[in-house]
Structures are given as structure tokens and as C-alpha cells.
Design an enzyme around this catalytic site. Structure first.
Site, PDB file in Angstrom:
ATOM      1  N   GLY A 105       0.826  -1.222   0.000  1.00  0.00           N
ATOM      2  CA  GLY A 105       0.000   0.000   0.000  1.00  0.00           C
ATOM      3  C   GLY A 105       0.849   1.256   0.000  1.00  0.00           C
ATOM      4  O   GLY A 105       1.920   1.315  -0.620  1.00  0.00           O
ATOM      5  N   SER A 106       0.385   2.250   0.727  1.00  0.00           N
ATOM      6  CA  SER A 106       1.017   3.571   0.652  1.00  0.00           C
ATOM      7  C   SER A 106       2.436   3.586   1.193  1.00  0.00           C
ATOM      8  O   SER A 106       3.189   4.523   0.917  1.00  0.00           O
ATOM      9  CB  SER A 106       0.179   4.604   1.395  1.00  0.00           C
ATOM     10  OG  SER A 106      -1.125   4.602   0.869  1.00  0.00           O
ATOM     11  N   THR A 107       2.833   2.573   1.943  1.00  0.00           N
ATOM     12  CA  THR A 107       4.224   2.581   2.401  1.00  0.00           C
ATOM     13  C   THR A 107       5.166   2.454   1.208  1.00  0.00           C
ATOM     14  O   THR A 107       6.317   2.856   1.271  1.00  0.00           O
ATOM     15  CB  THR A 107       4.519   1.439   3.391  1.00  0.00           C
ATOM     16  OG1 THR A 107       4.056   0.206   2.812  1.00  0.00           O
ATOM     17  CG2 THR A 107       3.820   1.662   4.708  1.00  0.00           C
ATOM     18  N   LYS A 113       5.023   4.165  -1.300  1.00  0.00           N
ATOM     19  CA  LYS A 113       5.287   5.511  -1.830  1.00  0.00           C
ATOM     20  C   LYS A 113       6.672   5.980  -1.452  1.00  0.00           C
ATOM     21  O   LYS A 113       7.248   6.844  -2.123  1.00  0.00           O
ATOM     22  CB  LYS A 113       4.227   6.497  -1.320  1.00  0.00           C
ATOM     23  CG  LYS A 113       2.883   6.273  -1.989  1.00  0.00           C
ATOM     24  CD  LYS A 113       1.770   7.116  -1.348  1.00  0.00           C
ATOM     25  CE  LYS A 113       0.433   6.776  -1.995  1.00  0.00           C
ATOM     26  NZ  LYS A 113      -0.719   7.119  -1.177  1.00  0.00           N
TER      27      LYS A 113
END
Lengths: 495, 472
Positions: free
Chosen positions: A222-224, A226
């Protein structure tokens, strides 16, 4: 007729020499490999012998998390795990029919058969003592491990998740907990039928308590992820922390009719926002755009520098019953999938250990160290026989200046962004939340990676909460995962 | 002329360095036998100490009985075969004692796992007694091995009969895929072991008679001199029949042994290495065809090439390998390993069991003992003065060498596994008894070979009178 007889004699000699050579090969050269439980866990002789000898201890911060106690029955020694489930996946278990975890991978040291312990064995033999096992000292920080274990336990006994904490400068693993877990003491009982039935029950349990989720479970980060997209962006030279990126609420994905939206379908704060702000609020639209501009290859290269797609860099828990998985960034990625990969979805998967390595790499000025669990091997008298030196996995996954910029961005995620639960008074904490979508009918995964302090970091943590039995709306990296990370970081920093 | 009346010394003229001194060497044999007994009885005691923590209670009666058997054998050798090779009996005594101790150790281990297990060591001791008894009988009754030449064809037919017996329904039994056993009441017996000895005698007898015809007369066929059909025919037929029986009985190890024995004896008798080349080629073709056609062979070859991952077919060899690796250089110690974990450890896998508890050191020692055995047999063949004795000794020696190679090679994964027994070590009555008889034959031949040639006693200078020849 004598000549043929003499020739035959020579031929027979050759045959017998072949026999002797083969026997030497089997009993001397191949012996180590055949006696190794990690290669042949069906070798009952080694297992049974290990069971009747005083086995070495597994030590964390001076205390034994696995040790042998004298027992009255015919096996003479009983294996005891004073901390029970807290170290279950690490220390492993030791029953008459099977071994797991470090009990298996370090079996040679623990039984005293390892080459480095040869002299001690000879001394034991001469002194008419039973051969003592060697001791294994771990890199684990006891308080950090306890914080991680308590944190996951507080979410519920059936919580599925994992926590990994690494010391960024060396790669030492300071904590590794997986949930749900089990009590290895119950498997170590001398009663084979009981031990076997407990093992079977654990195997059949749908929640897989025997799994070490830190290394055996890979899920979309997920956003990790990024953080990796941002690393690639900053390293490419096309972006700085203040570059402006689209911050709307919708991104039209090319080649499809689907759109990429943000977590709560809102806007990230305007038409154009800074890269830092995009990271602070975890803007999917922004990072999807960045990913499309950089291209899948750039993302993959950056991910591989941190350890994705690598074959295996962690060997301390290698045993036949553990199947470590590889974190992956896929090869053939089209444009819409590139955008999704940039935000850690689509076919991107990561283990908690991998994400901890990412955080540790950023924390260590871009230098990624190999994670390891065994710190030292000691003899039965606790003399150090073999200290283990830190090794480098990638000397420069990102340049030190990019690392500094990214660290500052991550600090502002904690101070001004979605990772507010990780704030520690008096310490600059760098972090990133992640809420990864799985399937429509399954709750999302809550991730959190962080390190502290932001300069000369002492600890990098990755927390994954796969399923805590809570409502979909209550799941967020900040809500579920970050508090555990905070507890672990505090445990390390307050020593 | 010689005036010597003493047995051993023959003094030639001063400086005669090449004179062969005929010594009896029974003292050396006695000394070595004491060592062999020490090995046998010591091993038994060590097994008790290692496995049960105390010397076995019956050590005195066991040791006494072993000593009695060995001393009886030695006395008979002194009496009836005084010039025989001094090393054969001690080697065999040591191997037999070691085998008994290990079988006893495996018995102890199996009893712990399964209280209903019936011990095999006592019956092995009985068979050993029978073997030594037959050994003594052969030495006493057979004063000249050349007498056996008269039984060439009889031995051959008897051997074939024995080979066919397990195929007869009623008394034949199929055990583990091979039909090589016969059961007479409570006793089970492997006639193939006796047939082996009889066939050596038969081949030797035939080859001695026809060796010149086989070597010289014949036709040339493709650069190879083939003997005439009428010379080679009977023996070839005998060999093919015995091979056929073996293949039908699925005892491929024995058929390999017989094939090799035939070829070797032919080579020695005719001094033509061409036989070995042709035979070697035939063996390769036969082995390959066997692999293609016979499932049993395929399983064995697959287990040899790919023992891991473990399946039911590879379990035994893998356990043997684990056992030997567990023994390492010096072994776990008698009674302190786990040889009973290998299936059928008492017979097929006795060597890995010894390897586990005595280590590589023990295994090399055993292989060397067998090597010495073969060497003594071949040495006897070299110095034997008559062709029949040469052939018999060579045949028996090479049979030993081949058998040991095939068995030990199989259990240590040098070659695929077969069903052959390890001479003197394996549990198994027929094999043990037959091997003791082989040793008796070898001692008889070596006695003849090492004996000083008959002395001529000069009774006077009358050249026309009958000369008296004194034989010792």
C-alpha cells in the site's frame, strides 16, 4: 595361468580401493551435509540424539529464551521456553519429531556439533563429560520484542500481523514478532502423541499460527511503497521535495476507464501540491502521476535496490519447515498497473522484513544492510567463539542527499501528516502509513514503517496488521499499526 | 642329499637366497586368532556396555563358546592342514565375531522398539557352530582337493538342481520379490549359496580338462578366436541355465556374481583377455536391457541415482547413508548409535550398521580384512602346483571379491543395491555355512600349495630299483 591371476589381483585391488574411497566420501566428506537438519529434517538419528543431550541455549540480552532443564525421564533433558509465545517463531520449537525456527537452523551449534565447537567437544570427551551444546546469542532487543508482542496481543489473540525492527547501521534485527502465535512449550513435551496432536492442530488452524508472517507472508504494501516511489522520484533528478504534483481527487488512468482515487475519495488539498505534502497526506493521485512519469522500470530498479525481487538475503531462520517468500515488483507492467504499483497495489507485494529494510536503508543514509538474527555463537562456558559481523546488502540504494531529503519528508508525515500516532515527545520520528486494499470483501491491511531518531537512527520498524477483526472503517495504518511502532521505538530509545 | 627330518627348515647350500622356506606358521595363526577372539568377545562386551550400561551376563559362556569353536578349528588345522595359510582363519574368525556382536546389538535396539521382536543373534551363533563343524568335517574328510575333480559334472548338476529348488511350489518362498529361499519346516535355507561353491568346482574341473582345447582349437570370428562348440557347449549351457534360473527368480545380484565368476575362470584358464572384453560388453548390454525391461531393476537404479526426496523405495538406502554419516570418522561407539533405524539392518545393511558405530575407521578395517582374504586366496592360487587347485582358489577368491564389492558398493551407494549377503557379517545361516566351507577348501588347497614338495629318500645307489618317495 599365473599371469591372469596376477592381473586379477590388481583388478581386485582397484575394486577395493574404489570401495574405500566411496566409504571415505560418504562418512567424511558428505557426512556434514547428511547430518544437517536444515537439509534433511527426516534424519531421525540426529533428532533423537539432539533430544537426549544438554542442548545449548538461545539467549536474548543475557536471558535464555530457550534452554534445557534436567528431567527425570529417559530423555534426561526437557526443553523449556521461559518466554513462551513471545519468541515462538524465532526460537522455534524442539519436539521429538520435529524442530522449527532457530532450534532447527542453529541445531548444529546447539548440539555442539558445529566445527567451531570441536575443541570444546574434545575437552568434554577427555573430561568424561557429556558433550555440551553451544549457545546462540540473538540480536534481539528484549524490551523491543516485548513491546512488539504486547502491541499485537492487545489487538486480540487472533490478530494476524507482524512486526520487524532493525538497527539501521548494522542490520541487526531488534524485534521480530508474528501473530497469531503458539506456545512452544506445549510442542516440546516428551509425550510424542501429545506433541504430534498439538502440532497437527496448529497446522490445521486456518489462521496459520506456525507461520512467521514477518518473512513468510507477502502482501501489497500500500502507501508505504510511496517511499520507494519518492526515492525513485528524488533520485531521478526530475523531482525535489518541493516539486509540484497534481493533488486532485481523481486521476484518469490511461488505457482504461477506471480512475485512481484517494483513500477517502477526497482531494489531497488542491490542484497542485508539493511532493512533501503529497507524502504527508498519502496522496494516491499525486504518486500515481509520479509513477506514470517515472515509468515501471525506474520503479522496479529502485525497489530492487532495497531488496525486492532478491532471492534471499536472510538465512538465519532457514529450516525445511519455513518457506521464506520473496517480495516482488512485477516485470511486465502496463501503464495503469504502473500507476497502481506506484502506490503499492496491483501485483506489488512485500514482507514486513522487506519494508523494515526499506525504512532502515533510508535511515542509514541510503546504505541497506543485510538483516541478521544471530549475533554471536558462544561455547557452553559462554566464551565467544564466533561473533557475526554486519554485512552490506546494497551500499547505495539511494544517495545520502536523497536519503536526507526523504527523511525530512517522512518527519513531516509524522509531524504534519497521517502518522500522528507515532509522535514521540522530544524525538524526531520519520514514518509513513499505509492502508493497502486487498479484496472488496476483505478488510484492508494496515501498514506502518518508521525510524527514529531521524538523524543517526537507532531503530527502524515495520508493522503489518493483516486482520484484527475490527470494522473496515476503523482500519488505518495510523490507527492500528503506528501505535505498536511507537511502542517499539520507545523501548529501544529509552534504554 | 637331504638329511633333514624336521618339518620346516630346509637348508640349502650357503648363499642360496632364493630358497623358499616352507614354514607351518601355526604359531602365527594362534597369535592372530587370539586377537580375533579379543575382537569378537570384546565387541560383544562393548555392545552390552554401550546399549545397556553393563557387560552382558552371559559373556563368559558366549566367550567360552566362541573360543571353543575357534580353538577346535585351529586344532583341526594343525592336525590336518598344517601348512595352510595362517591368515585366513583369523580373518574369518574376526569378521564372524564382529558380525555376531553387531547382530546382537541390533537385536537389543529392535527389542526396545518392539517387545515382540525375536532375536537373531542366537540362531546366527548356531549357524556359526554348524559352519565350523562343516569346516572341520571338510578338512578331515577331504585330504586332497584334486579328488573333487572327479565330481565335475555331479557338482554341476547338483548346483542346477539347488538353483531350481526355490521355484518348486510348496517349498519355495517368495521373499521381498526374490524367489531364492526354501523352507523345510522351521528352517529356511538359501540353496544358491551352496550352488555357488559347487559351480566353482564344476567350472574348474571342466576348464582344467578342456583348457587346451578352449585356448587353442577353434575358429576365428571377427578377430576373436572362438573355441569349438563341442568344447564350450556344455559349460556354456550350464552357465546359461543357471543364469536363466537366477533371472526368473529375480536374484539379479547372484546372476551378476555367477556371470563374473564364469568369465574370470575362463580368462584364467585360457589366458585370453578377450573373454573379459566380450563378457564385459555382454554384461553392459544385459544390464541395460534388464533396466529397460525389469521394473525391479528400475526401482533399484532410480533409488541409487535419486535417493532424495525419500520415498518407500529409497528409505532403506537413505537410512543406511544417514547411519554411516552419523558414524563419521570414529563412529558413535558400539551400542551408542541407532543402527536398528535402518530396515533389515542385520543382514542387508550390516555394514552401514557397523559404519555407524565403528566409524570410517571400522569400515576401512573391514574392507581391508576382506581384501586380505581375497589376497590370500589369490596367493594360494599362484603358488598352487596343480591347475585344478589354481582354478578353484581363483574362482573362490574372485567370488569373494565380487560379492564384497557388489554388497558394500550397494549399501554405500557406489552402485545400485542388490540382494547379496555380506560374507561372515550378515545374519543368514546358509551364507555363513557355505562361506565356512569355502574357507575350508581354501585352507586345504593352500596346505597343499605351501607344503614342501615330497622328499626323495635315497635308499641306495641302485638306479634300477624302485625309488621310495616319502610324503609328509
Amino acid at each position: 595361468m599365473n599371469r591372469p591371476i596376477r592381473n586379477l589381483a590388481v583388478a581386485c585391488m582397484v575394486l577395493f580401493l574404489a570401495l574405500m574411497a566411496n566409504a571415505t566420501f560418504l562418512q567424511f566428506f558428505e557426512a556434514d551435509s547428511l547430518n544437517s537438519l536444515s537439509k534433511h529434517d527426516e534424519n531421525t538419528r540426529v533428532k533423537e540424539a539432539a533430544f537426549s543431550e544438554p542442548r545449548g541455549q538461545i539467549i536474548v540480552d543475557g536471558k535464555a529464551v530457550a534452554r534445557s532443564k534436567k528431567s527425570d525421564d529417559r530423555f534426561k533433558y526437557q526443553r523449556v521456553y521461559p518466554f513462551g509465545a513471545e519468541y515462538a517463531q524465532l526460537a522455534g520449537y524442539f519436539s521429538r519429531t520435529r524442530l522449527g525456527g532457530l532450534e532447527a537452523s542453529q541445531n548444529k551449534v546447539l548440539t555442539g556439533d558445529a566445527p567451531g565447537l570441536f575443541v570444546n567437544r574434545v575437552l568434554d570427551l577427555l573430561g568424561n563429560q557429556p558433550p555440551q551444546g553451544g549457545n546462540v546469542v540473538l540480536t534481539i532487543n528484549a524490551k523491543a520484542q516485548k513491546a512488539a508482542y504486547d502491541g499485537l496481543k492487545a489487538l486480540g489473540n487472533n490478530t494476524q500481523g507482524a512486526v520487524v525492527a532493525i538497527e539501521p547501521s548494522t542490520g541487526r534485527i531488534l524485534a521480530m514478532v508474528s501473530s497469531p502465535t503458539f506456545d512452544p512449550n506445549r510442542l516440546a513435551t516428551h509425550d510424542v502423541t501429545k506433541s504430534d496432536s498439538i502440532y497437527k492442530r496448529l497446522l490445521d488452524d486456518k489462521l496459520n499460527p506456525l507461520n512467521n508472517r514477518a518473512i513468510e507472508e507477502r502482501l501489497p504494501p500500500g502507501s508505504t511503497f510511496k517511499l520507494i516511489t519518492a526515492s525513485a522520484a528524488l533520485s531521478s533528478g526530475k523531482y525535489t521535495p518541493n516539486s509540484l504534483v497534481p493533488g486532485g481527487s481523481v486521476l484518469n488512468l490511461p488505457q482504461t476507464s477506471h480512475d485512481l482515487t484517494n483513500e477517502n475519495h477526497s482531494s489531497c488539498g488542491g490542484g497542485q501540491i508539493t511532493l512533501t505534502r503529497a507524502l504527508e497526506v498519502s496522496c494516491n493521485v499525486a504518486f500515481g502521476t509520479v509513477g506514470l512519469r517515472l515509468g515501471a522500470d525506474a520503479l522496479r530498479t529502485q525497489a530492487e535496490k532495497f531488496g525486492f525481487n532478491a532471492h534471499s538475503y536472510f538465512h538465519d531462520l532457514d529450516d525445511p519447515l519455513t518457506s521464506q517468500v520473496q517480495s516482488q515488483f512485477p516485470s511486465n507492467v502496463d501503464a495503469p498497473q504502473t500507476a497502481l504499483s506506484a502506490i503499492g497495489q496491483a501485483s506489488v507485494t512485500a514482507t514486513p522484513l522487506q519494508m523494515a529494510m526499506v525504512a532502515a536503508g533510508i535511515a542509514n543514509n541510503g546504505r541497506v544492510m543485510l538483516p541478521y538474527l544471530v549475533n554471536e555463537i558462544r561455547s557452553a562456558d559462554l566464551d565467544v567463539i564466533k561473533p557475526i559481523a554486519p554485512k552490506v546488502f546494497n551500499p547505495e540504494a539511494i544517495s545520502p542527499s536523497v536519503a536526507r531529503q526523504l527523511t525530512d519528508m517522512m518527519v513531516s508525515v509524522v509531524d504534519n501528516g497521517t502518522a500522528s500516532s507515532a509522535r514521540i515527545p522530544g524525538v524526531k520520528v520519520a514514518g509513513k502509513t499505509g492502508t493497502a486494499q486487498s479484496l472488496p470483501n476483505r478488510p484492508p491491511y494496515a501498514w506502518f514503517v518508521s525510524f527514529a531518531p531521524s538523524v543517526n537512527a537507532k531503530v527502524a520498524v515495520a508493522v503489518l496488521v493483516q486482520d484484527a477483526g475490527v470494522d473496515r472503517n476503523a482500519i488505518s495504518g495510523n490507527g492500528l499499526a503506528a501505535p505498536i511502532a511507537k511502542a517499539v521505538m520507545e523501548a529501544v530509545l529509552n534504554q | 642329499m637331504s638329511t633333514a627330518t624336521g618339518p620346516a627348515e630346509r637348508r640349502g647350500p650357503a648363499g642360496a637366497l632364493l630358497q623358499f622356506v616352507h614354514r607351518r606358521r601355526r604359531g602365527a595363526e594362534l597369535y592372530l586368532l587370539v586377537l580375533s577372539l579379543a575382537v569378537g568377545i570384546g565387541a560383544y562386551a562393548a555392545v552390552g556396555l554401550g546399549a545397556q550400561g553393563r557387560v552382558p551376563a552371559d559373556i563368559y559362556s558366549y566367550g567360552g563358546w566362541l573360543a571353543l569353536l575357534i580353538v577346535a578349528a585351529h586344532v583341526v588345522v594343525r592336525w590336518k592342514a598344517a601348512y595352510a595359510d595362517p591368515i585366513l582363519l583369523p580373518i574369518v574368525a574376526a569378521l564372524n565375531g564382529l558380525g555376531l556382536a553387531m547382530i546382537h546389538r541390533i537385536d537389543l535396539g529392535m527389542k526396545v522398539r518392539n517387545p515382540d521382536y525375536s532375536a537373531l543373534a542366537p540362531s546366527q551363533l548356531i549357524w556359526m557352530t554348524l559352519g565350523v563343524g562343516l569346516f572341520i568335517t571338510v578338512l578331515v574328510l577331504l585330504r586332497d582337493h584334486r579328488r573333487l575333480q572327479a565330481f565335475t559334472y555331479t557338482s554341476g548338476f547338483a548346483a542346477l538342481l539347488l538353483l531350481v529348488m526355490p521355484l518348486v511350489p510348496g517349498i519355495g518362498r517368495n521373499i521381498r520379490g526374490a524367489r531364492i529361499w526354501i523352507h523345510l519346516g522351521p528352517l529356511s535355507f538359501q540353496p544358491g549359496e551352496v550352488a555357488k561353491v559347487l559351480l566353482v568346482i564344476a567350472f574348474a574341473g571342466y576348464l582344467v580338462l578342456y583348457r587346451d582345447a578352449l585356448a587353442l582349437a577353434g575358429r576365428r570370428f571377427l578377430f576373436v578366436d572362438l573355441p569349438r562348440g563341442r568344447d564350450l557347449g556344455p559349460i556354456l549351457v550350464m552357465w546359461l541355465i543357471s543364469l536363466g534360473i537366477l533371472v526368473f527368480q529375480n536374484d539379479l545380484g547372484s546372476s551378476l556374481l555367477f556371470f563374473g565368476m564364469f568369465l574370470v575362470m575362463l580368462y584364467v584358464a585360457t589366458e585370453r583377455p578377450g573373454w573379459l572384453i566380450v563378457g564385459g560388453a555382454m554384461f553392459m548390454i544385459g544390464a541395460y536391457l534388464g533396466y529397460l525391461v525389469i521394473g525391479h531393476v528400475q526401482t533399484r537404479v532410480d533409488a541409487w541415482l535419486h535417493p532424495f526426496p525419500v520415498t518407500t523405495g529409497t528409505y532403506q538406502i537413505v537410512q543406511g547413508m544417514f547411519g554411516m554419516a552419523w558414524g563419521g570418522l570414529t563412529g558413535r561407539g558400539l551400542g551408542l548409535g541407532s543402527p536398528q533405524s535402518t530396515p533389515i539392518a542385520s543382514s542387508d545393511f550390516i555394514l552401514p550398521a557397523l559404519g555407524e558405530e565403528l566409524g570410517l575407521t571400522g569400515v576401512l578395517a573391514i574392507i581391508l580384512l576382506y581384501g586380505l582374504l581375497v589376497e590370500r586366496a589369490l596367493r594360494t592360487a599362484l603358488i598352487c602346483r596343480d591347475n585344478f587347485g589354481k582354478l578353484v582358489a581363483t574362482g573362490l577368491g574372485v567370488v569373494f571379491a565380487l560379492q564384497v564389492f557388489v554388497v558394500i558398493g550397494g549399501v554405500t551407494k557406489l552402485i545400485p543395491l542388490t540382494g547379496l549377503t555380506t560374507p561372515f557379517l550378515s545374519q543368514g545361516g546358509s551364507s555363513l555355512v557355505a562361506n565356512w566351507v569355502i574357507i575350508a577348501l581354501l585352507l586345504r588347497i593352500s596346505d597343499q600349495a605351501r607344503r614342501p614338495p615330497p622328499e626323495f629318500v635315497d635308499t641306495g645307489s641302485d638306479l634300477d630299483s624302485t625309488q621310495v618317495v616319502m610324503m609328509r
